[in-house]
Motif scaffolding. Structure first.
Motif, short mmCIF file in Angstrom:
data_model
loop_
_atom_site.label_atom_id
_atom_site.label_comp_id
_atom_site.label_asym_id
_atom_site.label_seq_id
_atom_site.Cartn_x
_atom_site.Cartn_y
_atom_site.Cartn_z
N THR A 55 0.83 -1.21 0.00
CA THR A 55 0.00 0.00 0.00
C THR A 55 0.86 1.25 0.00
O THR A 55 2.00 1.25 0.47
CB THR A 55 -0.93 0.04 1.22
N GLN A 56 0.27 2.32 -0.52
CA GLN A 56 0.95 3.62 -0.51
C GLN A 56 1.18 4.10 0.92
O GLN A 56 2.19 4.75 1.21
CB GLN A 56 0.13 4.64 -1.29
N SER B 38 -3.89 -3.71 -2.93
CA SER B 38 -4.21 -3.98 -1.53
C SER B 38 -4.40 -5.48 -1.34
O SER B 38 -4.54 -6.24 -2.30
CB SER B 38 -5.49 -3.24 -1.13
#
Length: 389
Positions: free
Chosen positions: A266-267, A306
């Motif tokens: 994830t970012q 994700s």
């Protein structure tokens, strides 16, 4: 409040305002399209003051190239920048070999018409009308449209293609991930990125100012120029760190090119590691893509799936496998949610609860095992060779 205390409060507020302004400028720079960012770098480096600061006798600024980076091999070539302002670097290696005449036609067409009729598109206008407006044969118009469509990059794991021109998203392919003796290296398509970040000797700046080498107007501009270089450094460093982390996490995919090898990433988790605001990562990767070692263009956002997206992809593939096996009569019973859970654990090492399977399946609009069994039965009954047909 005493005068001293008042000055301290004002100083603190001034620092906070300056810090906020710096963040706003950085956010704005991070949001610049790639071609505009490259133009900004070129403008800065063509400035006579910058060139003076680069002189060997002054040597306030120099480049520092990051490890495992280089200029990419020219397999990705942009169209003439004048024709494609604020658009993307396009993969034209195979195209150029066969359709040089079409590239020439696009260049002759000019910036405005190419952008208006082929990149942006005019709502409700047919290919025949476009051909008339551009003075081109209908066949050539169709070929140009095919060219534009070919380089539309998908940003979802499903890699489904959207043909709606008004919703089309274009990406700038900024780097190639290349294999080098068992390592993955970054090959930038932009020479400005490949040079690396600017190393600035701030102590020497103050000394040089006092010597009187610079005219008064130049001395006043130095701080402004150095602030621009800091912001450019921030974007260059952020992009490099993002790609380098993606290489570490998604190395299996980057070697194989198989989307099954993508790992959840994830970012937010990357922003924590880099100790930056998540919005900075989002801006840095927006509408940017890389070319894998296999020659495939992939948006950076695709490399941040994700856990839920990975699960949904596994489930979708499993149901597709189920359908094929039912039709081939290698199995005669559809998978229940519990059986899907067991298969995902055995095939992918994915530990997913039955409830999560059901939730993801419903989100994908995949019917229950009972409904799927009924659909397969109807499908098989309609197949040629069935009695009564």
């Amino acid at each position: 409040m005493s005068a001293l205390k008042g000055r301290q409060v004002l100083t603190q507020r001034g620092k906070q305002v300056a810090k906020l302004m710096g963040r706003m400028k950085l956010a704005e720079l991070m949001s610049l399209p790639e071609d505009e960012f490259q133009r900004l770098i070129q403008e800065v480096e063509n400035d006579s003051l910058f060139q003076k600061l680069m002189l060997s006798r002054i040597k306030i600024i120099r480049y520092k190239k990051p490890p495992w980076t280089k200029i990419a091999q020219p397999k990705m070539l942009p169209l003439d920048p004048a024709i494609t302002p604020s658009r993307d670097t396009l993969e034209v290696e195979s195209f150029l070999a066969k359709k040089e005449d079409l590239v020439s036609t696009i260049k002759k067409l000019g910036v405005d018409k190419f952008k208006k009729y082929f990149l942006d598109g005019v709502a409700g206008m047919t290919s025949k009308e476009v051909a008339c407006e551009c003075g081109l044969p209908l066949e050539i118009v169709k070929k140009i449209n095919d060219f534009v469509d070919k380089f539309y990059l998908e940003s979802k794991l499903t890699e489904s293609v959207e043909y709606n021109r008004t919703s089309r998203i274009y990406y700038s392919t900024i780097a190639s991930i290349e294999k080098d003796n068992g390592h993955l290296t970054i090959g930038y398509f932009s020479p400005e990125m490949a040079k690396g970040r600017y190393l600035i000797d701030f102590d020497r700046v103050e000394k040089i100012k006092k010597v009187g080498i610079f005219a008064k107007d130049e001395a006043r501009k130095i701080d402004s120029l150095l602030n621009k270089l800091r912001l450019i450094n921030s974007r260059k460093t952020t992009i490099y760190q993002v790609i380098q982390n993606l290489i570490e996490v998604q190395c299996d995919f980057l070697f194989s090119g198989d989307f099954k090898d993508l790992k959840p990433f994830t970012q937010v988790s990357l922003s924590r590691k880099m100790e930056v605001n998540p919005s900075l990562i989002s801006r840095a990767i927006n509408r940017k893509a890389i070319r894998t070692s296999g020659g495939r263009q992939v948006s950076l956002k695709t490399l941040f799936p994700s856990e839920r997206e990975i699960r949904k992809k596994f489930i979708r593939e499993l149901v597709e496998e189920e359908k094929n096996r039912i039709q081939n009569k290698s199995i005669f019973k559809v998978y229940s949610d519990e059986e899907m859970r067991i298969q995902l654990r055995e095939k992918h090492g994915a530990f997913i609860s039955r409830r999560s399977i059901s939730d993801c399946r419903e989100n994908l609009k995949i019917p229950s095992s009972f409904e799927r069994a009924y659909q397969y039965q109807l499908l098989l009954e309609r197949r040629p060779g069935k009695s009564g047909t």
